[in-house]
Write a protein that holds these residues in place. Structure first.
Motif, mmCIF file in Angstrom:
data_model
loop_
_atom_site.group_PDB
_atom_site.id
_atom_site.type_symbol
_atom_site.label_atom_id
_atom_site.label_comp_id
_atom_site.label_asym_id
_atom_site.label_seq_id
_atom_site.Cartn_x
_atom_site.Cartn_y
_atom_site.Cartn_z
ATOM 1 N N GLN A 51 0.827 -1.209 0.000
ATOM 2 C CA GLN A 51 0.000 0.000 0.000
ATOM 3 C C GLN A 51 0.863 1.262 0.000
ATOM 4 O O GLN A 51 0.555 2.240 -0.698
ATOM 5 C CB GLN A 51 -0.930 0.000 1.217
ATOM 6 N N SER A 52 1.933 1.226 0.758
ATOM 7 C CA SER A 52 2.820 2.384 0.836
ATOM 8 C C SER A 52 3.534 2.614 -0.489
ATOM 9 O O SER A 52 3.678 3.751 -0.940
ATOM 10 C CB SER A 52 3.835 2.179 1.961
ATOM 11 N N ARG A 53 3.980 1.539 -1.113
ATOM 12 C CA ARG A 53 4.649 1.675 -2.404
ATOM 13 C C ARG A 53 3.692 2.219 -3.458
ATOM 14 O O ARG A 53 4.063 3.054 -4.292
ATOM 15 C CB ARG A 53 5.209 0.324 -2.839
ATOM 16 N N ARG A 54 2.449 1.746 -3.416
ATOM 17 C CA ARG A 54 1.462 2.242 -4.373
ATOM 18 C C ARG A 54 1.147 3.708 -4.124
ATOM 19 O O ARG A 54 0.859 4.459 -5.072
ATOM 20 C CB ARG A 54 0.192 1.396 -4.284
ATOM 21 N N ALA A 55 1.183 4.121 -2.859
ATOM 22 C CA ALA A 55 0.931 5.531 -2.546
ATOM 23 C C ALA A 55 2.013 6.416 -3.148
ATOM 24 O O ALA A 55 1.733 7.496 -3.677
ATOM 25 C CB ALA A 55 0.858 5.719 -1.031
#
Length: 250
Positions: free
Chosen positions: A138-142
């Motif tokens: 999720q953080s990488r996608r953000a």
């Protein structure tokens, strides 16, 4: 959960003191180093305790599992990076090129100053516990969303060439991430000039040629650029003597 948060959940249950906060930071740093060297599965809490100079029972006052350490690292890398990038993207005093330069510089400095964090999560990606892997993804996608949105903003505004925003964002992220693997800072080789150069490279990837930025991001602004191209094409055809444009023979 941040490093401080992990420490607050220790068995002591007491208030976080400066000494406790400092020691928790050291625990996370040593864990990151060991995870980077041995992998997540190859590192035990006993290894971490030995590296910090604590007994394992004392280590349990700060962290109860390797998962807590991984959560702290996830938040220290991707999630905080996404928050920083979002702040830059929402600034109204910078144009898209300035935002992109600042954004890339921020990412590069993070990778250069704490490479163990990124390398640890990158190497351990397949073995992360499901909940932590989900947070990491999720953080990488953000981060990807923030950079993609900024590139789309620049394209729409006429500051950037009409590139594929997602592909370009992935290319820029890869350029920033690789710093964690090849760059080794030293007094003679500081991170700031490297960050500046990579930021310039990123801007050059998407920038229009000089004089090719419309004065206004409107259809009329785009028409004005097309008119420039047509005027140039007319002059070029006249100069090269294309059929229909050459002077009559005497």
């Amino acid at each position: 959960m941040t490093a401080e948060g992990a420490g607050q959940r220790g068995r002591s249950g007491g208030r976080t003191t400066p000494r406790r906060k400092l020691l928790m930071s050291e625990i996370v740093d040593q864990a990151m180093r060991l995870f980077a060297e041995r992998g997540y599965d190859g590192t035990t809490l006993q290894d971490v305790a030995d590296a910090v100079g604590l007994s394992r029972p004392n280590l349990y006052n700060y962290v109860k599992s390797k998962d807590e350490l991984l959560v702290a690292m996830v938040e220290a890398t991707a999630r905080s990076a996404a928050d920083s990038l979002r702040e830059v993207r929402r600034r109204t005093d910078l144009d898209p090129a300035e935002k992109l330069r600042m954004l890339v510089r921020t990412l590069v400095l993070r990778r250069a100053e704490r490479p163990e964090q990124f390398r640890t999560l990158d190497r351990s990606d397949q073995s992360l516990p499901p909940e932590i892997a989900k947070k990491h993804l999720q953080s990488r996608r953000a981060v990807l969303r923030e950079i993609t949105a900024l590139i789309e903003e620049g394209v729409t505004g006429g500051f950037f060439r009409p590139v594929d925003a997602r592909v370009t964002a992935l290319s820029i992220i890869g350029m920033c991430n690789w710093v964690a693997w090849w760059f080794h800072p030293s007094p003679a080789h500081p991170a700031e000039p490297v960050a500046d150069q990579i930021a310039d490279n990123a801007v050059h990837m998407v920038s229009r040629e000089a004089g090719r930025t419309p004065q206004a991001p409107t259809p009329l602004g785009a028409v004005a650029l097309l008119q420039q191209d047509l005027d140039y094409l007319t002059r070029l055809l006249g100069a090269t003597g294309e059929p229909g444009n050459s002077a009559p023979e005497e």
